[in-house]
Design an enzyme around this catalytic site. Sequence first.
Site, PDB file in Angstrom:
ATOM      1  N   ALA A   1      77.607  57.128  34.844  1.00 56.40           N
ATOM      2  CA  ALA A   1      76.343  56.423  34.440  1.00 56.40           C
ATOM      3  C   ALA A   1      76.451  55.507  35.483  1.00 56.40           C
ATOM      4  O   ALA A   1      74.592  55.545  35.697  1.00 56.40           O
ATOM      5  CB  ALA A   1      77.333  55.038  33.859  1.00 56.40           C
TER       6      ALA A   1
ATOM      7  N   ALA B   1      81.385  59.834  29.754  1.00 52.07           N
ATOM      8  CA  ALA B   1      82.261  59.781  28.886  1.00 52.07           C
ATOM      9  C   ALA B   1      83.509  59.323  28.992  1.00 52.07           C
ATOM     10  O   ALA B   1      84.647  59.043  28.436  1.00 52.07           O
ATOM     11  CB  ALA B   1      83.217  61.377  29.572  1.00 52.07           C
TER      12      ALA B   1
ATOM     13  N   CYS C   1      85.267  47.147  38.767  1.00 47.47           N
ATOM     14  CA  CYS C   1      84.146  47.213  39.874  1.00 47.47           C
ATOM     15  C   CYS C   1      84.319  45.832  40.965  1.00 47.47           C
ATOM     16  O   CYS C   1      83.425  45.552  42.066  1.00 47.47           O
ATOM     17  CB  CYS C   1      82.937  47.960  40.526  1.00 47.47           C
ATOM     18  SG  CYS C   1      81.913  47.185  38.825  1.00 47.47           S
TER      19      CYS C   1
HETATM   20  N1  C6P Z   1      81.558  49.345  33.719  1.00 48.63           N
HETATM   21  C1  C6P Z   1      83.785  47.866  33.929  1.00 48.63           C
HETATM   22  O1  C6P Z   1      84.895  48.207  34.291  1.00 48.63           O
HETATM   23  P1  C6P Z   1      81.003  55.278  35.886  1.00 48.63           P
HETATM   24  O2  C6P Z   1      82.115  54.567  36.252  1.00 48.63           O
HETATM   25  O3  C6P Z   1      79.794  55.497  36.698  1.00 48.63           O
HETATM   26  O4  C6P Z   1      80.757  56.639  34.479  1.00 48.63           O
HETATM   27  O5  C6P Z   1      79.905  53.637  35.687  1.00 48.63           O
HETATM   28  C2  C6P Z   1      79.564  52.557  35.553  1.00 48.63           C
HETATM   29  C3  C6P Z   1      78.869  51.287  34.869  1.00 48.63           C
HETATM   30  C4  C6P Z   1      77.516  51.321  33.966  1.00 48.63           C
HETATM   31  N2  C6P Z   1      76.441  51.136  33.574  1.00 48.63           N
HETATM   32  C5  C6P Z   1      77.679  49.760  32.633  1.00 48.63           C
HETATM   33  C6  C6P Z   1      77.729  49.116  31.325  1.00 48.63           C
HETATM   34  C7  C6P Z   1      79.220  50.183  32.793  1.00 48.63           C
HETATM   35  O6  C6P Z   1      80.614  48.861  32.413  1.00 48.63           O
HETATM   36  C8  C6P Z   1      80.076  51.033  33.537  1.00 48.63           C
HETATM   37  C9  C6P Z   1      81.326  50.625  34.537  1.00 48.63           C
HETATM   38  C10 C6P Z   1      83.598  49.128  34.468  1.00 48.63           C
HETATM   39  O7  C6P Z   1      83.151  46.881  33.525  1.00 48.63           O
HETATM   40  C11 C6P Z   1      84.266  49.060  36.124  1.00 48.63           C
HETATM   41  S1  C6P Z   1      83.168  48.620  36.667  1.00 48.63           S
END
Ligand code: C6P
Length: 386
Positions: free
Chosen positions: A72, A203, A327
């Site tokens: 994402a 995913a 994060c």
């Molecule tokens: N939130 C949490 O602990 P990735 O990992 O790049 O696929 O997703 C990023 C991301 C983007 N948008 C939202 C709303 C999210 O919650 C997250 C990932 C995790 O809340 C890790 S910071």
Amino acid sequence: MERIYLDNNATTLVDPAVREAMDPFYCHMYGNPNSLHSFGIEVRPYLHRAMEQLYRGIEADDEDDIIINSCATEGNNTVIMGMYFSLLKETRKKRIVTTQLEHPSIREACRFLEAQGVKVTYLAPNRDGLITAEMVAEVVSDKTALVSVMWANNETGLIQPMKEISDVCRERGVYLHTDAVQTIGKVKVSVKEVPVDFLTFSAHKFHGPKGVGGLYLRKGVVLPPLLHGGEQMGGHRAGTVDVAGMVAMGKAMELAVSALEYENREVRRLRDKLEDALLQHKDVMVVGDRNLRTPNTVYVSIRGVEGEAMIWDLNQHGIAASTGSACASESLEASPILTAIGADRELAHTGVRLSLSRFTTETEIDFTIGVIDKAIVRLRQLSTSY
Ligand code: C6P
């Protein structure tokens, strides 16, 4: 008792059926789908099927696009950076409207564009943690290129009124992006019912593997790619597609959509049971109306108990939870999201996020309630401020 996982907003268990679906693509059907020989040709029907599952999952039209990517964070950056090169840099449209609630992959990308001269408005939520359509309508102008509002928040689970926001954007002819990462499998996501132009998903948040995500693009919207160097994904994203990941994400989407009813009944019931038990203690506050949240999330503040101390205590008992987004878990700063919804310093430091999934059991919730009950008493006794 096995370990208990209540950090499903950070990432989720890969559903065994998803694992089974992706397995053949490592050691047997490992061809590159762009190759002309049998190894390449044999995987294509599986990709086709995965695409169908994704289109069906979000009710996309045949002529819309879904770009398969790595996560994402990539999807969100593709939209923000793509908008810069397609509109913000060269035309009169020099503004982005977003919110103070966004994930860093939107927030930091916008900050980067601010340094290039783009004007960004970060809407503050109301006391309920919501961004209303009226707030959006008030700031959108003919200079706005893009509105980006997250569908459901990763820390609080609060769901934004995306239909009303999309009505405003359509009326004003402004592109709308939504980060639906925390929404898939928890709330119905239909780009037919809520017509957005861009939508991000990942995913690993709905029982698929890490490292694969998707970006939906409405038919006719123009968005330059972030990655150049190949014709994969119809030129929208260069690079060999992660075949196993894409097949897995298709299967995970299909399962997530078919489990929606269970999520809204059973997962919600278990979440509410946990929440009610927490609220039995005095000086405990849960953020946001439970009916306006995703059914799996509770964000609780326990006065006199540091969030980190509670996470540590839970972990000693084999229970995984978090103080907020994964994060930012190493940062001692107050959560920007809680600060945005008007939480005082103490709340922003005592927050604990508990997020369930369709794999969470009643026994696990009962055990967790017992552990938290004891931890609250013990940690408050140690507290100098309570
Ligand atoms: N939130 C949490 O602990 P990735 O990992 O790049 O696929 O997703 C990023 C991301 C983007 N948008 C939202 C709303 C999210 O919650 C997250 C990932 C995790 O809340 C890790 S910071």
